[in-house]
Design an enzyme around this catalytic site. Sequence first.
Site, PDB file in Angstrom:
ATOM      1  N   SER A   1       0.834  -1.200   0.000  1.00 20.64           N
ATOM      2  CA  SER A   1       0.000   0.000   0.000  1.00 20.64           C
ATOM      3  C   SER A   1       0.872   1.255   0.000  1.00 20.64           C
ATOM      4  O   SER A   1       1.625   1.478  -0.944  1.00 20.64           O
ATOM      5  CB  SER A   1      -0.971  -0.039   1.179  1.00 20.64           C
TER       6      SER A   1
ATOM      7  N   ASP B   1     -10.019  -5.816  -3.457  1.00 20.32           N
ATOM      8  CA  ASP B   1      -9.485  -4.755  -2.598  1.00 20.32           C
ATOM      9  C   ASP B   1     -10.460  -3.576  -2.566  1.00 20.32           C
ATOM     10  O   ASP B   1     -10.839  -3.035  -3.603  1.00 20.32           O
ATOM     11  CB  ASP B   1      -8.123  -4.306  -3.151  1.00 20.32           C
TER      12      ASP B   1
ATOM     13  N   HIS C   1      -7.342  -6.075   0.787  1.00 18.50           N
ATOM     14  CA  HIS C   1      -6.184  -5.242   1.104  1.00 18.50           C
ATOM     15  C   HIS C   1      -5.433  -5.723   2.349  1.00 18.50           C
ATOM     16  O   HIS C   1      -4.481  -5.084   2.781  1.00 18.50           O
ATOM     17  CB  HIS C   1      -6.653  -3.797   1.318  1.00 18.50           C
TER      18      HIS C   1
END
Length: 276
Positions: A146, A222, A255
Site C-alpha cells: 500500500s 481490494d 487489502h
Amino acid sequence: MERIERHASHDGYQEVWKHASVTLGCEMRFGIYLPNAALHGRKCPVLYWLSGLTCTEQNFITKAGAQQYAARHGIIIVAPDTSPRGDDVPDDPGYDLGKGAGFYVNATQQPWARHFRMYDYVVDELPRLVESEFPASDARAISGHSMGGHGALTIAMRNPERYRSVSAFSPIVAPSQAPWGEKAFTAYLGTDREAWKQHDAVELIATTTSRLPLLVDQGTGDEFLESQLKPELLRAACQAAAHPLQLNLRPGYDHSYYFIATFIGEHLDHHAKALR
C-alpha cells in the site's frame, strides 16, 4: 541501539530494536529477521519491507509469515516503522497523515520538515545501521504494501544502483492521482505538483533510466482498488515506456495481510533469485 524483542523462528530469530535516528530526530524501532546463516556469521542479503498506513514495525513481522521463506533463502528481512514517533513529532487527527503515515518522502513543509524524512531514513541511515551492526551484506532488495508499496517502487526506481530487486503488494502507484497521496503530498511537499513527481511511480516510469523489473500483486476484491490504488495506470505507464512489469491481479483478495501472507513466498522467491 537496544534490542527489545527476540523470538526464535524457523531456526533463526525475529528481533525488534530501537535506536536514536539522526535523520528523523527521534527514537525509531525496526524489526529484523536473522536467518540461521546470519547467526553463524555469514553475511546475508537484506530485504527491506515498507509497511502501509497506520502500521508499525509489528504488522509485517507478526502477520505476513515471511520468516519461513527468509530462512529457506538465507535472507535478512528489515521492517522499519512507517513514520517518526515521539511527543515532539507533529501529528494529524486523520489516520492518513502524520504518525503512521510518513509516505517515505522528505517533507519540505512545516511543521513536518524537521522529522518526516522517511526517504533518507530508508535509503541511507537504516541500511548503514543494518550493515554495520548485523551480518548483512550490501546486496539489497525492497518491497512493501500500500503506502509502503508506493515507497518501495519509487525508492527502487530512484536508486537502482542500491537495490537488486523490487516488488509491491497493493501499491499506491500514482499518489498524485489518489486522495491519500494528494493529502499527504500537499502537507509534506507543498502545492507544487512538479515536486510530487519524484515520489510517484507512474510519473517516474516515464523518465527513469532504470529497467529494474517490477513485481506487483493486487487483489481484485481490494476495497481501495478503484479509489486509491489504480494499478491500470502503472500498467499503461510501463507499456508506454517499455518498462518490465509483472502485474498479478489476484481474484477475490482484499487489502489485508491475509492477501500478503498468501503470496509472500512468491515474492521472496523473486528477490532470492536477484540476491544470489
